[in-house]
Design a protein around this motif. Structure first.
Motif, PDB file in Angstrom:
ATOM      1  N   PRO A 121      -1.302  -6.720  -1.522  1.00  0.00           N
ATOM      2  CA  PRO A 121       0.013  -7.078  -1.564  1.00  0.00           C
ATOM      3  C   PRO A 121       0.517  -8.374  -0.762  1.00  0.00           C
ATOM      4  CG  PRO A 121      -0.742  -5.576   0.288  1.00  0.00           C
ATOM      5  CD  PRO A 121      -1.850  -5.827  -0.510  1.00  0.00           C
ATOM      6  N   SER A 122      -0.435  -9.016  -0.236  1.00  0.00           N
ATOM      7  CA  SER A 122       0.032 -10.623   0.236  1.00  0.00           C
ATOM      8  C   SER A 122      -1.621 -11.407   0.353  1.00  0.00           C
ATOM      9  CB  SER A 122       0.308 -10.325   1.637  1.00  0.00           C
ATOM     10  OG  SER A 122      -0.355 -10.523   2.436  1.00  0.00           O
ATOM     11  N   VAL A 123      -1.131 -12.787   0.564  1.00  0.00           N
ATOM     12  CA  VAL A 123      -2.714 -13.375   0.578  1.00  0.00           C
ATOM     13  C   VAL A 123      -2.840 -13.923   2.182  1.00  0.00           C
ATOM     14  CG1 VAL A 123      -2.466 -14.473  -1.585  1.00  0.00           C
ATOM     15  CG2 VAL A 123      -1.343 -15.794   0.170  1.00  0.00           C
ATOM     16  N   ARG A 124      -2.257 -12.779   2.929  1.00  0.00           N
ATOM     17  CA  ARG A 124      -2.283 -13.255   4.602  1.00  0.00           C
ATOM     18  C   ARG A 124      -3.920 -13.149   4.983  1.00  0.00           C
ATOM     19  NH1 ARG A 124       2.777 -11.674   7.405  1.00  0.00           N
ATOM     20  NH2 ARG A 124       4.480 -11.431   5.770  1.00  0.00           N
ATOM     21  N   THR A 125      -4.775 -12.435   4.147  1.00  0.00           N
ATOM     22  CA  THR A 125      -6.052 -12.470   4.568  1.00  0.00           C
ATOM     23  C   THR A 125      -7.112 -13.497   3.943  1.00  0.00           C
ATOM     24  OG1 THR A 125      -6.298 -10.304   3.564  1.00  0.00           O
ATOM     25  CG2 THR A 125      -6.005 -10.453   5.862  1.00  0.00           C
ATOM     26  N   THR A 126      -6.840 -14.338   3.191  1.00  0.00           N
ATOM     27  CA  THR A 126      -7.440 -15.441   2.476  1.00  0.00           C
ATOM     28  C   THR A 126      -8.243 -16.179   3.837  1.00  0.00           C
ATOM     29  OG1 THR A 126      -7.738 -17.136   1.012  1.00  0.00           O
ATOM     30  CG2 THR A 126      -5.696 -16.858   2.504  1.00  0.00           C
ATOM     31  N   ASN A 127      -9.416 -16.947   3.407  1.00  0.00           N
ATOM     32  CA  ASN A 127     -10.015 -17.853   4.053  1.00  0.00           C
ATOM     33  C   ASN A 127      -9.431 -19.106   4.035  1.00  0.00           C
ATOM     34  OD1 ASN A 127     -11.876 -15.607   5.275  1.00  0.00           O
ATOM     35  ND2 ASN A 127     -12.743 -15.843   3.218  1.00  0.00           N
ATOM     36  N   ASP A 128      -8.690 -19.423   3.006  1.00  0.00           N
ATOM     37  CA  ASP A 128      -8.373 -20.782   2.428  1.00  0.00           C
ATOM     38  C   ASP A 128      -7.256 -21.452   3.399  1.00  0.00           C
ATOM     39  OD1 ASP A 128     -10.129 -20.326   0.615  1.00  0.00           O
ATOM     40  OD2 ASP A 128      -8.462 -19.686  -1.000  1.00  0.00           O
ATOM     41  N   MET A 129      -7.376 -23.013   3.334  1.00  0.00           N
ATOM     42  CA  MET A 129      -6.446 -23.667   3.923  1.00  0.00           C
ATOM     43  C   MET A 129      -5.019 -23.655   3.053  1.00  0.00           C
ATOM     44  SD  MET A 129      -8.177 -26.988   5.658  1.00  0.00           S
ATOM     45  CE  MET A 129      -9.226 -26.966   6.929  1.00  0.00           C
ATOM     46  N   PRO A 130      -3.950 -23.775   3.671  1.00  0.00           N
ATOM     47  CA  PRO A 130      -2.742 -23.656   2.978  1.00  0.00           C
ATOM     48  C   PRO A 130      -2.422 -25.240   2.424  1.00  0.00           C
ATOM     49  CG  PRO A 130      -2.145 -23.632   5.009  1.00  0.00           C
ATOM     50  CD  PRO A 130      -3.613 -23.327   5.134  1.00  0.00           C
ATOM     51  N   ILE A 131      -3.223 -25.453   1.506  1.00  0.00           N
ATOM     52  CA  ILE A 131      -2.937 -27.013   0.969  1.00  0.00           C
ATOM     53  C   ILE A 131      -1.834 -27.315   0.322  1.00  0.00           C
ATOM     54  CG2 ILE A 131      -5.449 -27.281   0.987  1.00  0.00           C
ATOM     55  CD1 ILE A 131      -5.357 -27.128  -2.336  1.00  0.00           C
ATOM     56  N   GLN A 133       2.304 -25.055  -0.436  1.00  0.00           N
ATOM     57  CA  GLN A 133       3.033 -23.824   0.257  1.00  0.00           C
ATOM     58  C   GLN A 133       3.785 -23.141  -1.010  1.00  0.00           C
ATOM     59  OE1 GLN A 133       5.551 -25.052   3.745  1.00  0.00           O
ATOM     60  NE2 GLN A 133       7.054 -23.333   2.899  1.00  0.00           N
ATOM     61  N   PRO A 134       3.388 -21.934  -1.009  1.00  0.00           N
ATOM     62  CA  PRO A 134       4.140 -21.087  -2.156  1.00  0.00           C
ATOM     63  C   PRO A 134       5.250 -20.480  -1.401  1.00  0.00           C
ATOM     64  CG  PRO A 134       2.180 -19.864  -0.798  1.00  0.00           C
ATOM     65  CD  PRO A 134       2.201 -21.307  -0.417  1.00  0.00           C
ATOM     66  N   PRO A 135       6.346 -20.189  -2.354  1.00  0.00           N
ATOM     67  CA  PRO A 135       7.697 -19.663  -1.898  1.00  0.00           C
ATOM     68  C   PRO A 135       7.364 -18.486  -0.860  1.00  0.00           C
ATOM     69  CG  PRO A 135       7.528 -20.151  -4.358  1.00  0.00           C
ATOM     70  CD  PRO A 135       5.972 -20.454  -3.980  1.00  0.00           C
ATOM     71  N   SER A 136       6.483 -17.387  -0.951  1.00  0.00           N
ATOM     72  CA  SER A 136       6.032 -16.562   0.039  1.00  0.00           C
ATOM     73  C   SER A 136       4.609 -16.193  -0.428  1.00  0.00           C
ATOM     74  CB  SER A 136       7.104 -15.247  -0.590  1.00  0.00           C
ATOM     75  OG  SER A 136       6.566 -14.589  -1.518  1.00  0.00           O
ATOM     76  N   PHE A 137       4.256 -15.431   0.785  1.00  0.00           N
ATOM     77  CA  PHE A 137       2.697 -14.721   0.753  1.00  0.00           C
ATOM     78  C   PHE A 137       2.743 -13.336  -0.256  1.00  0.00           C
ATOM     79  CE2 PHE A 137       2.480 -16.885   5.326  1.00  0.00           C
ATOM     80  CZ  PHE A 137       2.359 -17.800   4.554  1.00  0.00           C
ATOM     81  N   GLU A 138       3.660 -13.278  -0.763  1.00  0.00           N
ATOM     82  CA  GLU A 138       3.568 -11.752  -1.683  1.00  0.00           C
ATOM     83  C   GLU A 138       2.847 -12.190  -2.854  1.00  0.00           C
ATOM     84  OE1 GLU A 138       6.354  -8.859  -3.950  1.00  0.00           O
ATOM     85  OE2 GLU A 138       7.198 -10.563  -2.813  1.00  0.00           O
ATOM     86  N   ALA A 139       1.936 -11.289  -2.776  1.00  0.00           N
ATOM     87  CA  ALA A 139       0.923 -11.463  -4.127  1.00  0.00           C
ATOM     88  C   ALA A 139       1.302 -10.323  -5.100  1.00  0.00           C
ATOM     89  CB  ALA A 139      -0.571 -11.041  -3.685  1.00  0.00           C
ATOM     90  N   LEU A 140       0.166  -9.794  -5.789  1.00  0.00           N
ATOM     91  CA  LEU A 140       0.266  -8.745  -6.784  1.00  0.00           C
ATOM     92  C   LEU A 140       0.593  -7.028  -6.513  1.00  0.00           C
ATOM     93  CD1 LEU A 140      -2.419 -10.198  -9.409  1.00  0.00           C
ATOM     94  CD2 LEU A 140      -0.035 -10.215  -9.661  1.00  0.00           C
ATOM     95  N   GLY A 141      -0.164  -6.947  -5.456  1.00  0.00           N
ATOM     96  CA  GLY A 141      -0.111  -5.814  -4.823  1.00  0.00           C
ATOM     97  C   GLY A 141      -0.530  -4.540  -5.896  1.00  0.00           C
ATOM     98  N   LEU A 142      -1.577  -4.941  -6.402  1.00  0.00           N
ATOM     99  CA  LEU A 142      -2.256  -3.991  -7.422  1.00  0.00           C
ATOM    100  C   LEU A 142      -3.129  -3.110  -6.633  1.00  0.00           C
ATOM    101  CD1 LEU A 142      -3.625  -6.541  -9.960  1.00  0.00           C
ATOM    102  CD2 LEU A 142      -1.458  -5.060  -9.915  1.00  0.00           C
ATOM    103  N   VAL A 143      -3.330  -3.312  -5.179  1.00  0.00           N
ATOM    104  CA  VAL A 143      -3.672  -2.298  -4.359  1.00  0.00           C
ATOM    105  C   VAL A 143      -3.188  -2.421  -3.172  1.00  0.00           C
ATOM    106  CG1 VAL A 143      -6.245  -2.411  -5.308  1.00  0.00           C
ATOM    107  CG2 VAL A 143      -5.850  -3.846  -3.404  1.00  0.00           C
ATOM    108  N   PRO A 144      -2.946  -1.427  -2.152  1.00  0.00           N
ATOM    109  CA  PRO A 144      -1.946  -1.503  -1.022  1.00  0.00           C
ATOM    110  C   PRO A 144      -2.505  -1.842   0.230  1.00  0.00           C
ATOM    111  CG  PRO A 144      -2.565   0.663  -1.506  1.00  0.00           C
ATOM    112  CD  PRO A 144      -3.388   0.237  -2.464  1.00  0.00           C
ATOM    113  N   PHE A 145      -3.857  -2.362   0.196  1.00  0.00           N
ATOM    114  CA  PHE A 145      -4.614  -2.866   1.440  1.00  0.00           C
ATOM    115  C   PHE A 145      -4.848  -4.261   1.217  1.00  0.00           C
ATOM    116  CE2 PHE A 145      -7.622  -1.187  -1.280  1.00  0.00           C
ATOM    117  CZ  PHE A 145      -8.604  -2.038  -1.376  1.00  0.00           C
ATOM    118  N   GLN A 146      -5.166  -5.022   2.224  1.00  0.00           N
ATOM    119  CA  GLN A 146      -5.383  -6.412   2.130  1.00  0.00           C
ATOM    120  C   GLN A 146      -7.124  -6.250   1.929  1.00  0.00           C
ATOM    121  OE1 GLN A 146      -2.299  -7.965   2.079  1.00  0.00           O
ATOM    122  NE2 GLN A 146      -3.813  -9.522   2.771  1.00  0.00           N
ATOM    123  N   ILE A 147      -7.609  -7.649   1.428  1.00  0.00           N
ATOM    124  CA  ILE A 147      -8.909  -7.993   1.048  1.00  0.00           C
ATOM    125  C   ILE A 147      -9.450  -9.022   1.795  1.00  0.00           C
ATOM    126  CG2 ILE A 147     -10.825  -8.075  -0.673  1.00  0.00           C
ATOM    127  CD1 ILE A 147      -8.688  -6.406  -2.462  1.00  0.00           C
TER     128      ILE A 147
END
Length: 237
Positions: A121-131, A133-147
């Protein structure tokens, strides 16, 4: 919905995607549209994927080379790299909505690393640096949990004084009530309609929930119950 979400694309001592060719062959058929936006060199990245999938007889088209490629794709593969660059590019182009629509309509989706982050649902648990700035952290939401791909266990012998991956995920859960699945190198998630399983090497994964101790998840475990949760996020971005 058909998903294959790889923790990583390169395993030690193996060529790019070589460790996952058998499961990729189950998901991909004759052709796939590759999304290379997590790296700067789109042509070079697409060629790398084309070479890796050649043994399977899969034709690879870069999403950046044809205007309607994603709308007409038989399958979609989103590669790894920087998650924020990937998300920003897809949000600004409108292709994030196109991918979501196509996958929910039945188009198989393969993600690796950043592409796997994008499936949540979001990219809030990525390991990456925010090189970028996207408009929001909202992602595809193909699964309802974070990875959290590339999950690394705490090393008690390490002299590193920064946060462990476990600590960072714990901090995420202090602000957001949604499970986080840390998938170790060489593992993947496979979703087929309402069934979700953990595959790959026996190392498995680690499941984090607010208010609970992290739980070990063995390879082959049925995780379908995670598809039925409701995520609650801090919405102040």
């Amino acid at each position: 919905m058909e998903l294959l979400l790889l923790s990583n694309s390169t395993a030690p001592g193996r060529k790019y995607l070589e460790h996952a060719l058998d499961v990729l062959a189950e998901v991909l058929t004759d052709e796939v549209v590759f999304v290379p936006y997590a790296l700067a060199d789109h042509d070079g990245y697409t060629e790398q994927v084309r070479t890796a999938l050649e043994p399977l007889g899969v034709r690879v088209t870069g999403a950046h080379t044809a205007r309607d490629a994603l709308r007409e794709a038989a399958a979609i593969f989103v590669g790894g790299g920087n998650t924020f660059r990937l998300l920003r590019t897809l949000q600004l182009s409108g292709d994030l909505d196109v991918i979501r629509e196509r996958v929910r309509a039945g188009t198989p989706y393969v993600g690796s690393s950043a592409g796997t982050n994008l499936a949540g649902p979001s990219v809030r648990t990525t390991n990456d640096m925010p090189i970028v700035q996207p408009p929001s952290f909202e992602a595809l939401g193909l699964v309802p949990f974070q990875i959290n791909p590339h999950y690394l266990d705490p090393d008690p012998s390490s002299t590193h004084q920064g946060e462990t991956r476990e600590r960072r995920i714990t901090e995420f859960l202090e602000e957001n009530d949604v499970p986080v699945l840390g998938i170790r190198e060489g593992t993947w998630l496979r979703r087929r309609t309402d069934t979700l399983t953990l595959g790959g090497i026996p190392a498995g994964a680690r499941l984090f929930r607010r208010g609970s101790e992290p739980a070990e998840v063995a390879g082959g475990t049925d995780l379908s119950e995670l598809l039925r949760i409701t995520a609650r996020f801090d919405v102040h971005e």
